[in-house]
Scaffold this active site. Structure first.
Site, PDB file in Angstrom:
ATOM      1  N   HIS A  59      -6.191  -2.637 -10.831  1.00  0.00           N
ATOM      2  CA  HIS A  59      -6.426  -1.462 -10.627  1.00  0.00           C
ATOM      3  C   HIS A  59      -7.808  -1.960 -11.107  1.00  0.00           C
ATOM      4  O   HIS A  59      -8.327  -0.402 -10.417  1.00  0.00           O
ATOM      5  CB  HIS A  59      -5.463  -0.193 -11.898  1.00  0.00           C
ATOM      6  CG  HIS A  59      -4.494  -0.079 -10.763  1.00  0.00           C
ATOM      7  ND1 HIS A  59      -3.394   0.495 -10.870  1.00  0.00           N
ATOM      8  CD2 HIS A  59      -3.298  -0.930 -11.325  1.00  0.00           C
ATOM      9  CE1 HIS A  59      -2.633   0.418 -10.710  1.00  0.00           C
ATOM     10  NE2 HIS A  59      -1.435  -0.852 -11.342  1.00  0.00           N
ATOM     11  N   LYS A  66      -3.491  -2.102  -3.321  1.00  0.00           N
ATOM     12  CA  LYS A  66      -4.218  -0.609  -4.457  1.00  0.00           C
ATOM     13  C   LYS A  66      -5.391  -0.886  -3.015  1.00  0.00           C
ATOM     14  O   LYS A  66      -5.808   0.645  -2.076  1.00  0.00           O
ATOM     15  CB  LYS A  66      -4.264  -0.815  -5.246  1.00  0.00           C
ATOM     16  CG  LYS A  66      -3.072  -0.896  -5.740  1.00  0.00           C
ATOM     17  CD  LYS A  66      -2.488  -1.342  -7.357  1.00  0.00           C
ATOM     18  CE  LYS A  66      -1.502  -1.860  -7.744  1.00  0.00           C
ATOM     19  NZ  LYS A  66      -0.344  -2.446  -7.310  1.00  0.00           N
ATOM     20  N   SER A 104      -1.299  -0.128 -16.379  1.00  0.00           N
ATOM     21  CA  SER A 104      -1.399   0.885 -15.046  1.00  0.00           C
ATOM     22  C   SER A 104      -1.226   2.241 -14.979  1.00  0.00           C
ATOM     23  O   SER A 104      -0.635   2.470 -14.675  1.00  0.00           O
ATOM     24  CB  SER A 104      -0.629   0.255 -13.558  1.00  0.00           C
ATOM     25  OG  SER A 104       0.395  -0.123 -14.905  1.00  0.00           O
TER      26      SER A 104
HETATM   27  C1  LIG Z   1      -1.167  -4.200 -13.593  1.00  0.00           C
HETATM   28  C2  LIG Z   1       0.337  -4.006 -12.101  1.00  0.00           C
HETATM   29  N1  LIG Z   1       0.542  -5.908 -11.649  1.00  0.00           N
HETATM   30  C3  LIG Z   1       0.814  -6.331 -10.438  1.00  0.00           C
HETATM   31  C4  LIG Z   1       1.213  -5.164  -9.767  1.00  0.00           C
HETATM   32  C5  LIG Z   1       1.747  -5.395  -8.352  1.00  0.00           C
HETATM   33  O1  LIG Z   1       1.055  -5.330  -7.362  1.00  0.00           O
HETATM   34  P1  LIG Z   1       1.902  -5.929  -6.109  1.00  0.00           P
HETATM   35  O2  LIG Z   1       2.501  -4.014  -5.709  1.00  0.00           O
HETATM   36  O3  LIG Z   1       0.868  -5.953  -5.026  1.00  0.00           O
HETATM   37  O4  LIG Z   1       3.649  -6.180  -6.313  1.00  0.00           O
HETATM   38  C6  LIG Z   1       1.215  -3.474  -9.715  1.00  0.00           C
HETATM   39  C7  LIG Z   1       1.708  -2.644  -9.643  1.00  0.00           C
HETATM   40  O5  LIG Z   1       2.847  -2.590  -7.966  1.00  0.00           O
HETATM   41  C8  LIG Z   1       0.485  -3.974 -11.006  1.00  0.00           C
HETATM   42  O6  LIG Z   1       0.290  -2.205 -11.481  1.00  0.00           O
END
Ligand SMILES: Cc1ncc(COP(=O)(O)O)c(C=O)c1O
Length: 411
Positions: free
Chosen positions: A211, A243, A183
């Site tokens: 992503h 996203k 990320s």
């Molecule tokens: C790789 C990854 N997994 C999980 C999440 C968490 O997702 P959420 O924002 O829906 O809690 C994120 C970013 O927010 C992320 O970049």
């Protein structure tokens, strides 16, 4: 609150401030998108995960509006009590069909999904082998599970192999977990290699494709599909809806048994109110657009190519050199190292109407503070050129103020 407790907090806040690690929020007014009103100032947004520009797509908003008019705001309860709405059920079915997996389970966030899956599936006697740059929710979920946690150097396949080998004598089950697209770095895990290693060591592979879903692979079906893998290679697939789909929430897709097990055991799902049905309706509308409008992804990839070519021609190195061929994703970081430099450059750009947030530890490892540039299908060519020119100007200004070497400009 006792004054000693408050004093403790204030001292810690002071420490964060003096280390350039203090974080603040900027207020966005109106709809999310490429053009934003931020703290009353118009700017071009280069730090969003809304990769396809669906967060403010009128068709998605209209689907949510209709669901709101029909069903109100709240789901009213957890899904196991009375909060499971027809919109949730339809979204789960459509996601499962889209990915060619038997079932999907909707969570209220990616954070909740990763915590619920890892805490729910892993037992104390199990071992979890995890990339060191995995998202914080995977780290916390793994630690919370009580399983043995082995942190592997980023993208180091021989280290994964060595840990899997050592775990062979372990009495419990073995799991491998990785982000598909990292990320903060934008590089992609070698999923084919991880799948092969997991298979040959009898380990179960879990992939977080927050992503990659909606962006990579045929029809945007994500990183696992892009790698030509399926449910046998990656039995646990997690992706988010906040996203590229511009909605909110997340889902796990896998076998009938996996989903039924999570319904019994994923505590962040069992003990949490189901997401608003209107959000599920919005995600369904986005999924439909994703399936029917491949031109959105084509525009995003054209923008990624333009940014990378423009950066290369100006001597700006995006990402890590050794991984940069592996970063044809919307996340294109400009590594600055020092927190103060990252903040200065971010401020410089913001003053010129360009918003690129500075990312600092603990979100990224110490000494790797950066600007995390992200692209949308909605950026224009002119906006990307404006950003690149401003970065060069900003790096030169930074250089002349600090007299430090600026490795990003190979002038
Ligand atoms: C790789 C990854 N997994 C999980 C999440 C968490 O997702 P959420 O924002 O829906 O809690 C994120 C970013 O927010 C992320 O970049």
């Amino acid at each position: 609150m006792s004054s000693t407790f408050d004093d403790r907090l204030k001292a810690e806040l002071l420490r964060l401030r003096s280390a350039n690690l203090y974080r603040t929020r900027r207020i966005v007014e109106g709809a999310h998108g490429v053009m934003l009103d931020v703290d009353g100032q118009p700017c071009i947004n280069f730090c969003s995960n809304d990769y396809l520009g669906l967060a403010a797509d009128p068709r998605v908003a209209e689907a949510a509006r209709r669901a709101l008019a029909r069903g109100g705001t709240g789901s009213g309860a957890s899904a196991l009590v009375s909060g499971y709405n027809l919109e949730h059920a339809r979204l789960e079915q459509e996601l499962a069909d889209f990915l060619g997996r038997p079932r999907a389970l909707l969570f209220s966030s990616g954070w909740a999904a990763n915590l619920g899956v890892l805490r729910g599936l892993l037992k104390r006697q199990d071992v979890l082998i995890a990339d060191e740059l995995n998202h914080a929710s995977l780290i916390d979920g793994g630690r919370l599970s009580g399983a043995e946690y082995r942190r592997v150097a980023h993208a180091n396949l021989s280290a994964f192999a060595a840990d899997l080998q050592q775990a062979q004598s372990h009495p419990g089950a073995k799991f491998v977990v990785s982000d598909a697209v990292f990320s903060m770095d934008g590089d992609c895990a070698d999923l084919r290699a991880l799948a092969q290693l997991s298979r040959s060591h009898d380990a179960t592979l879990m992939i977080d494709d927050a992503h990659g879903f909606g962006v990579l692979g045929p029809d945007g079906r994500g990183s696992v599909a892009a790698a030509g893998l399926n449910i046998d290679d990656v039995p646990i697939y997690v992706a988010t809806l906040g996203k590229s789909l511009g909605a909110a929430g997340a889902f796990v897709a896998g076998s009938e048994a996996l989903i039924e097990y999570l319904i019994q055991r994923a505590r962040s799902w069992v003990f949490s109110t189901a997401p608003p049905p209107a959000i599920a309706a919005a995600a369904r509308a986005s999924l439909k657009i994703l399936r029917t409008e491949p031109e959105l992804r084509a525009r995003l990839f054209a923008n990624i190519a333009q940014l990378r070519a423009g950066a290369a021609s100006r001597g700006i190195a995006l990402g890590w050199r050794e991984q940069s061929a592996n970063t044809l994703t919307p996340i294109q970081p400009l590594i600055l190292g020092d927190e103060a430099r990252a903040l200065s450059l971010s401020r410089f750009l913001f003053e010129r109407g360009l918003w690129v947030a500075a990312i600092r530890p603990p979100t990224v490892p110490a000494g790797t503070a950066r600007l995390r540039i992200t692209l949308s299908a909605m950026h224009t060519r002119a906006q990307i050129e404006t950003l690149l020119d401003a970065i060069v100007e900003g790096l030169v200004a930074l250089h002349s103020h600090t007299d430090a070497a600026i490795p990003q400009v190979v002038a």
